[in-house]
Design a protein around this motif. Structure first.
Motif, PDB file in Angstrom:
ATOM      1  N   UNK A   1      61.934  68.406  51.355  1.00 29.75           N
ATOM      2  CA  UNK A   1      61.066  68.631  50.206  1.00 29.75           C
ATOM      3  C   UNK A   1      60.288  69.922  50.340  1.00 29.75           C
ATOM      4  N   UNK A   2      59.955  70.492  49.206  1.00 29.26           N
ATOM      5  CA  UNK A   2      59.233  71.761  49.174  1.00 29.26           C
ATOM      6  C   UNK A   2      57.856  71.638  49.831  1.00 29.26           C
ATOM      7  N   UNK A   3      57.165  70.528  49.547  1.00 26.54           N
ATOM      8  CA  UNK A   3      55.836  70.330  50.119  1.00 26.54           C
ATOM      9  C   UNK A   3      55.857  70.310  51.637  1.00 26.54           C
ATOM     10  N   UNK A   4      56.845  69.646  52.221  1.00 28.02           N
ATOM     11  CA  UNK A   4      56.961  69.574  53.676  1.00 28.02           C
ATOM     12  C   UNK A   4      57.182  70.954  54.277  1.00 28.02           C
ATOM     13  N   UNK A   5      58.050  71.749  53.665  1.00 28.41           N
ATOM     14  CA  UNK A   5      58.316  73.105  54.160  1.00 28.41           C
ATOM     15  C   UNK A   5      57.063  73.977  54.079  1.00 28.41           C
ATOM     16  N   UNK A   6      56.320  73.862  52.978  1.00 24.61           N
ATOM     17  CA  UNK A   6      55.098  74.651  52.826  1.00 24.61           C
ATOM     18  C   UNK A   6      54.045  74.257  53.856  1.00 24.61           C
ATOM     19  N   UNK A   7      53.871  72.954  54.072  1.00 22.63           N
ATOM     20  CA  UNK A   7      52.890  72.483  55.059  1.00 22.63           C
ATOM     21  C   UNK A   7      53.224  72.989  56.458  1.00 22.63           C
ATOM     22  N   UNK A   8      54.492  72.963  56.812  1.00 14.53           N
ATOM     23  CA  UNK A   8      54.949  73.424  58.129  1.00 14.53           C
ATOM     24  C   UNK A   8      54.623  74.898  58.338  1.00 14.53           C
ATOM     25  N   UNK A   9      54.900  75.719  57.328  1.00 11.22           N
ATOM     26  CA  UNK A   9      54.600  77.147  57.438  1.00 11.22           C
ATOM     27  C   UNK A   9      53.091  77.399  57.410  1.00 11.22           C
ATOM     28  N   UNK A  10      52.384  76.634  56.591  1.00 14.97           N
ATOM     29  CA  UNK A  10      50.934  76.773  56.476  1.00 14.97           C
ATOM     30  C   UNK A  10      50.264  76.551  57.839  1.00 14.97           C
ATOM     31  N   UNK A  11      50.692  75.522  58.560  1.00 12.82           N
ATOM     32  CA  UNK A  11      50.116  75.246  59.885  1.00 12.82           C
ATOM     33  C   UNK A  11      50.359  76.388  60.854  1.00 12.82           C
ATOM     34  N   UNK A  12      51.529  76.982  60.805  1.00 14.85           N
ATOM     35  CA  UNK A  12      51.833  78.088  61.716  1.00 14.85           C
ATOM     36  C   UNK A  12      50.989  79.313  61.400  1.00 14.85           C
ATOM     37  N   UNK A  13      50.772  79.584  60.138  1.00 16.88           N
ATOM     38  CA  UNK A  13      49.953  80.734  59.752  1.00 16.88           C
ATOM     39  C   UNK A  13      48.523  80.557  60.244  1.00 16.88           C
ATOM     40  N   UNK A  14      47.986  79.351  60.092  1.00 20.34           N
ATOM     41  CA  UNK A  14      46.620  79.089  60.559  1.00 20.34           C
ATOM     42  C   UNK A  14      46.526  79.255  62.071  1.00 20.34           C
ATOM     43  N   UNK A  15      47.491  78.703  62.784  1.00 19.38           N
ATOM     44  CA  UNK A  15      47.475  78.795  64.242  1.00 19.38           C
ATOM     45  C   UNK A  15      47.539  80.244  64.722  1.00 19.38           C
ATOM     46  N   UNK A  16      48.268  81.069  64.003  1.00 21.03           N
ATOM     47  CA  UNK A  16      48.425  82.471  64.399  1.00 21.03           C
ATOM     48  C   UNK A  16      47.258  83.344  63.947  1.00 21.03           C
TER      49      UNK A  16
END
Length: 383
Positions: free
Chosen positions: A80-95
């Motif tokens: 799902x689109x939401x799952x993919x966005x959440x996954x990338x969102x977490x990585x951006x915050x961590x970085x």
């Protein structure tokens, strides 16, 4: 906060987007040439075509593009689109933990682009409104070669514009897919997007339930492809309608109980989520009324004429606003649109039947819109 202090990440969910992704990257590089605070993150969701290869090759040949690729792999992909966005969102915050207070995240589809002027205005909105949590921009179609594509552009340019401006007045502006931007510091969860098939409305509803400030702006435009054939259009709208039903059953009680959402906004949101039921009822009523009048034309022909005149008057007004907002000047096509706009609405009736069937039968498969039909013209790229 000054514009220069902000950092904007554009998230691009990409599943089998080989037909459009290179052009999307080229348009991004062109539009952000003088905006070093803007980055693009392409989320390859385990594509089976050459999407990832095209992105990697482009990045290597454009080392200063500020484009990066994040790749998801089975079995943790295509969920799902939401799952993919959440996954990338977490990585951006961590970085970017040190600069989280200055981060803005935007979502564009893989076929979409914005102009340099549009990107600048997004940053200006967040700079001038420290409490702004979500900004939704206007959507327009890239090219309009047939009746169906023009109708979609009218829908987004006029009808959605009406709805979103109403929501601005009652403080419940909603995300609408392409062109949604959020202030990361206003997000309370590492999973802001849900998995409803209408993930954008679900996304902004979560913000509103927490008392976050959301705004729609019509002076920033995101350009996307229009679906060019009826069957793919019906499939797309079936997913949207089923997603609306998902939100109705999941969020309606929470909306009604919310202390942050006004009574007027609750009425509007309830009506929006009930549209599939309302349209189904009114559609049946329209068919029965038309059939009855036709069978008794001698007695009711005056009513038939009145109904046609009212419909034409509304269509003429919509066409007038379209000319004004989209600067469209093909008068012959506009005349045809005035006479046939009603048929565009009737395309939604099979959508309703399919959406209700899928919902009742428990089918929740994400049917993505196929991109790659349109090309960006020089005229469009300068708007």
């Amino acid at each position: 906060m000054l514009v220069k202090d902000l950092q904007l990440f554009i998230l691009i969910p990409a599943l089998n987007e080989a037909g459009v992704i290179e052009n999307t990257m080229r348009m991004f590089v062109k539009s952000t040439r003088n905006l070093p605070m803007i980055n693009m993150v392409i989320i390859d969701d385990a594509s089976t075509d050459a999407t990832a290869t095209i992105v990697n090759n482009f990045i290597q040949s454009h080392p200063n593009s500020r484009i990066s690729l994040l790749r998801r792999h089975a079995p943790n992909a295509q969920l799902g689109k939401g799952t993919a966005l959440n996954w990338a969102f977490r990585q951006i915050i961590q970085q970017n933990l040190a600069s989280k207070a200055n981060l803005i995240c935007g979502v564009l589809d893989a076929d979409a682009y914005m102009t340099s002027k549009g990107y600048k205005k997004v940053l200006q909105y967040f700079s001038a409104n420290p409490e702004l949590a979500l900004l939704q921009t206007r959507v327009a179609m890239i090219e309009k070669h047939n009746w169906l594509q023009i109708m979609q552009d009218i829908e987004f340019t006029v009808v959605n514009y009406w709805i979103q401006n109403l929501r601005n007045r009652i403080s419940n502006a909603a995300a609408s897919g392409n062109g949604q931007f959020i202030r990361v510091s206003e997000v309370d969860s590492l999973q802001p997007w849900g998995n409803a098939l209408l993930e954008d409305f679900e996304f902004s509803t979560r913000f509103l339930l927490k008392g976050k400030k959301t705004i729609f702006t019509g002076d920033i435009v995101v350009y996307q492809e229009a679906v060019d054939k009826v069957l793919p259009f019906i499939k797309q709208r079936t997913r949207w309608t089923q997603g609306g039903l998902d939100c109705l059953f999941s969020y309606w009680p929470k909306i009604l109980a919310s202390n942050f959402i006004s009574r007027t906004a609750k009425v509007e949101m309830s009506f929006y989520m009930m549209i599939p039921f309302i349209t189904l009822i009114t559609g049946i009523a329209n068919i029965l009324t038309f059939s009855y009048i036709t069978l008794n034309a001698d007695d009711y022909w005056q009513l038939f004429v009145v109904l046609i005149m009212v419909n034409l008057a509304l269509n003429i007004y919509i066409a007038f606003l379209y000319v004004k907002l989209a600067n469209y000047r093909n008068w012959m096509i506009l005349s045809i649109i005035v006479l046939t706009l009603v048929f565009y609405n009737y395309l939604l009736y099979p959508v309703l039947v399919m959406a209700f069937y899928k919902k009742i039968s428990g089918q929740h498969t994400w049917v993505k819109t196929v991109h790659g039909k349109a090309t960006v013209t020089q005229e469009n790229s300068q708007n």
